[in-house]
Design an enzyme around this catalytic site. Sequence first.
Site, PDB file in Angstrom:
ATOM      1  CE  LYS A  22     -21.760  60.727  37.517  1.00 47.22           C
ATOM      2  NZ  LYS A  22     -21.210  61.217  39.268  1.00 47.22           N
ATOM      3  CG  ASN A  23     -19.044  58.264  39.688  1.00 46.43           C
ATOM      4  OD1 ASN A  23     -19.397  59.176  39.109  1.00 46.43           O
ATOM      5  ND2 ASN A  23     -19.970  57.421  40.856  1.00 46.43           N
ATOM      6  NE  ARG A  92     -15.870  65.281  45.748  1.00 44.69           N
ATOM      7  CZ  ARG A  92     -15.229  65.571  46.912  1.00 44.69           C
ATOM      8  NH1 ARG A  92     -15.907  66.242  46.703  1.00 44.69           N
ATOM      9  NH2 ARG A  92     -15.016  65.457  48.165  1.00 44.69           N
ATOM     10  CB  CYS A 116     -23.800  65.993  44.603  1.00 41.15           C
ATOM     11  SG  CYS A 116     -24.639  65.195  42.843  1.00 41.15           S
ATOM     12  NE  ARG A 121     -19.028  64.246  47.764  1.00 40.17           N
ATOM     13  CZ  ARG A 121     -19.614  64.054  45.984  1.00 40.17           C
ATOM     14  NH1 ARG A 121     -20.447  64.514  45.559  1.00 40.17           N
ATOM     15  NH2 ARG A 121     -19.185  62.830  45.594  1.00 40.17           N
ATOM     16  N   PRO A 122     -14.557  65.473  52.437  1.00 36.20           N
ATOM     17  CG  PRO A 122     -13.655  65.096  54.054  1.00 36.20           C
ATOM     18  CD  PRO A 122     -14.965  64.525  53.311  1.00 36.20           C
ATOM     19  CB  ILE A 123     -10.530  65.664  48.467  1.00 35.29           C
ATOM     20  CG1 ILE A 123      -9.505  67.887  48.732  1.00 35.29           C
ATOM     21  CG2 ILE A 123     -11.244  66.421  47.563  1.00 35.29           C
ATOM     22  CD1 ILE A 123      -8.334  68.052  47.641  1.00 35.29           C
ATOM     23  CG  ASP A 304     -23.030  56.671  43.695  1.00 37.67           C
ATOM     24  OD1 ASP A 304     -23.156  57.145  44.715  1.00 37.67           O
ATOM     25  OD2 ASP A 304     -22.572  56.438  43.073  1.00 37.67           O
ATOM     26  CB  ILE A 326     -21.296  56.352  51.656  1.00 42.83           C
ATOM     27  CG1 ILE A 326     -21.399  54.964  51.320  1.00 42.83           C
ATOM     28  CG2 ILE A 326     -19.745  56.521  51.020  1.00 42.83           C
ATOM     29  CD1 ILE A 326     -19.988  54.067  51.613  1.00 42.83           C
ATOM     30  NE  ARG A 396     -23.615  67.026  37.859  1.00 48.11           N
ATOM     31  CZ  ARG A 396     -23.055  66.376  39.203  1.00 48.11           C
ATOM     32  NH1 ARG A 396     -23.975  66.832  39.882  1.00 48.11           N
ATOM     33  NH2 ARG A 396     -22.447  65.582  39.949  1.00 48.11           N
TER      34      ARG A 396
HETATM   35  N1  EPU Z   1     -13.645  60.737  52.422  1.00 49.19           N
HETATM   36  C1  EPU Z   1     -13.149  61.505  53.411  1.00 49.19           C
HETATM   37  N2  EPU Z   1     -11.596  61.518  53.549  1.00 49.19           N
HETATM   38  C2  EPU Z   1     -11.500  62.008  51.739  1.00 49.19           C
HETATM   39  C3  EPU Z   1     -12.224  61.096  50.636  1.00 49.19           C
HETATM   40  C4  EPU Z   1     -13.767  60.642  51.153  1.00 49.19           C
HETATM   41  O1  EPU Z   1     -13.240  61.459  54.513  1.00 49.19           O
HETATM   42  O2  EPU Z   1     -10.820  62.204  51.316  1.00 49.19           O
HETATM   43  C5  EPU Z   1     -15.006  59.870  52.317  1.00 49.19           C
HETATM   44  C6  EPU Z   1     -16.533  60.855  52.018  1.00 49.19           C
HETATM   45  O3  EPU Z   1     -16.566  61.659  52.730  1.00 49.19           O
HETATM   46  C7  EPU Z   1     -17.037  59.462  52.125  1.00 49.19           C
HETATM   47  C8  EPU Z   1     -15.860  58.200  51.799  1.00 49.19           C
HETATM   48  O4  EPU Z   1     -14.736  58.912  52.154  1.00 49.19           O
HETATM   49  O5  EPU Z   1     -17.420  59.602  53.555  1.00 49.19           O
HETATM   50  C9  EPU Z   1     -15.976  57.389  50.282  1.00 49.19           C
HETATM   51  O6  EPU Z   1     -15.979  59.015  49.374  1.00 49.19           O
HETATM   52  P1  EPU Z   1     -15.501  58.100  48.356  1.00 49.19           P
HETATM   53  O7  EPU Z   1     -14.142  58.919  48.128  1.00 49.19           O
HETATM   54  O8  EPU Z   1     -15.258  57.045  48.060  1.00 49.19           O
HETATM   55  O9  EPU Z   1     -16.237  58.983  47.449  1.00 49.19           O
HETATM   56  P2  EPU Z   1     -15.835  60.120  46.024  1.00 49.19           P
HETATM   57  O10 EPU Z   1     -14.738  59.499  45.361  1.00 49.19           O
HETATM   58  O11 EPU Z   1     -15.981  61.540  46.220  1.00 49.19           O
HETATM   59  C10 EPU Z   1     -17.029  58.733  44.591  1.00 49.19           C
HETATM   60  C11 EPU Z   1     -18.791  58.995  43.513  1.00 49.19           C
HETATM   61  C12 EPU Z   1     -19.459  59.352  44.382  1.00 49.19           C
HETATM   62  C13 EPU Z   1     -19.965  57.953  44.616  1.00 49.19           C
HETATM   63  C14 EPU Z   1     -18.704  57.627  45.846  1.00 49.19           C
HETATM   64  C15 EPU Z   1     -18.807  56.154  46.925  1.00 49.19           C
HETATM   65  C16 EPU Z   1     -16.907  59.914  41.327  1.00 49.19           C
HETATM   66  C17 EPU Z   1     -17.021  61.721  40.821  1.00 49.19           C
HETATM   67  N3  EPU Z   1     -17.809  60.049  42.161  1.00 49.19           N
HETATM   68  O12 EPU Z   1     -17.124  59.772  44.647  1.00 49.19           O
HETATM   69  O13 EPU Z   1     -20.590  59.243  43.416  1.00 49.19           O
HETATM   70  O14 EPU Z   1     -21.180  57.945  45.819  1.00 49.19           O
HETATM   71  O15 EPU Z   1     -17.369  57.430  45.286  1.00 49.19           O
HETATM   72  O16 EPU Z   1     -19.043  55.322  45.817  1.00 49.19           O
HETATM   73  O17 EPU Z   1     -16.214  59.127  41.083  1.00 49.19           O
HETATM   74  C18 EPU Z   1     -22.521  59.778  41.553  1.00 49.19           C
HETATM   75  O18 EPU Z   1     -22.048  59.567  40.461  1.00 49.19           O
HETATM   76  O19 EPU Z   1     -24.365  60.324  42.501  1.00 49.19           O
HETATM   77  C19 EPU Z   1     -21.968  59.554  43.495  1.00 49.19           C
HETATM   78  C20 EPU Z   1     -22.284  60.563  44.229  1.00 49.19           C
END
Ligand code: EPU
Length: 417
Positions: A22-23, A92, A116, A121-123, A304, A326, A396
């Site tokens: 998926k990811n 997401r 989820c 989950r900030p960007i 995950d 995380i 999903r």
């Molecule tokens: N973070 C920030 N700022 C940002 C981005 C991330 O502070 O701008 C923090 C997050 O809050 C978190 C950490 O960095 O504490 C890691 O987050 P990451 O960005 O790696 O997560 P993500 O890209 O939003 C993806 C997967 C998630 C998976 C995580 C970690 C996708 C679409 N989602 O999320 O998948 O848990 O990486 O491996 O690829 C799932 O499949 O159930 C799922 C939630």
Amino acid sequence: MKQITIEGGHILSGEIKISGAKNSAVALVPASLLSDEIITIDNIPNISDIDALNEILSYLGAKVTRNNETMTIDSSNIINKKIPENISKKLRASYYFMGALLGKYKHVEMYFPGGCSIGARPINLHLKAFALLGAKIEEKDNLFIIDAQELKGNHIYFDVPSVGATINVLLAACKAEGITILENAAKEPEIVNVATFLNNMGAKITGAGTSTIKIKGVKKLGKCFMEVIPDRIEAGTYVIAGALMGNNLTIKNVIPEHIESLTLKLKEMGCPIKIGEDYITISACSNLKPISVKTQGYPGFPTDLQQPLTTLLVTANGRSTLEENIYENRFQNVPYLNKMGADIEIDKRKIYINGPKELNGTLVKATDLRAGACLVLAGLKANGKTTITEVEHVLRGYENIIAKLTNVGAKITLEEI
Ligand code: EPU
């Protein structure tokens, strides 16, 4: 609304074939926009997150065809218009349209992504990196307008390794002028899959899979064929199902190295597990030892799989500890496991699981994707009938979960209510 009902206690034996990740797929599909030619992606999982991305691609005018696991995307005639909130918030990974459209058109307008609800989950890291590449970012009422006269390579350090931010910057930087270097990048296999995909299109990326990635910008990206890697989280979930209820349950189409953090922990618990080149065979056993696990970025233990693993720890002989590093809110499965008979205490970012406890079927709710997977596993093990509501979350991320489990002996049904 959909719900899953499981009659617990049935032995699982036979083979489960793992689908595309998926990811990875949710990044490859938006990334295809960067090409001016036709892209073919194989091993695409049939999950609702992919349907949501296709809706965005079609809205922008891309021609998408899907034939079983193969998807062809022609985005030569897309119109770069504002992506509305009702579709961006379906998942997401809609945030990958930010990097892809910014890379291709130097301009993107879209709303904050969904996904989820497992933490804030900030960007901010994605946006900070876009700004370092030369983009101006405006945000109002959840709408992001990101614009760059030109994108220029830069040296970017991530405060934390983020999967989404790493991939998003790869997408934007592969068409920037000059060289971009990412430090403290995430190292997940999905990132390697995306970088290989972009390189096959003509990008010049090295170092993916390590914490330093170098991207040399190119003017044009062309056609390519790519295969999605097997889903390590789906594989891990079914391996845990085998540890709970398996009798030589074989999980096929796996890259075992991708879930070594799980299989080594299962060995530590005393699970009988056989690891082949591309399969894992596992059986349930009594007398499992308790363990201590901390979630981390790859190659650490994946967040995950933390919730699915919790179900197994309920059956271990003693007190296990799980630390979630995380996400701040990824224990929403715990009250439901306790309702089924588990004895789990939550203490901020840690849970203590006091085992062994018997699980009993009852009515529970999937609050998020992996919480849902945890409860499906609990239902397979429990005495009697478990009903899980709000399983749209599960659908999903798990392709054909009902058929895959039914084929190996589970009594599980999905119904619309
Ligand atoms: N973070 C920030 N700022 C940002 C981005 C991330 O502070 O701008 C923090 C997050 O809050 C978190 C950490 O960095 O504490 C890691 O987050 P990451 O960005 O790696 O997560 P993500 O890209 O939003 C993806 C997967 C998630 C998976 C995580 C970690 C996708 C679409 N989602 O999320 O998948 O848990 O990486 O491996 O690829 C799932 O499949 O159930 C799922 C939630």
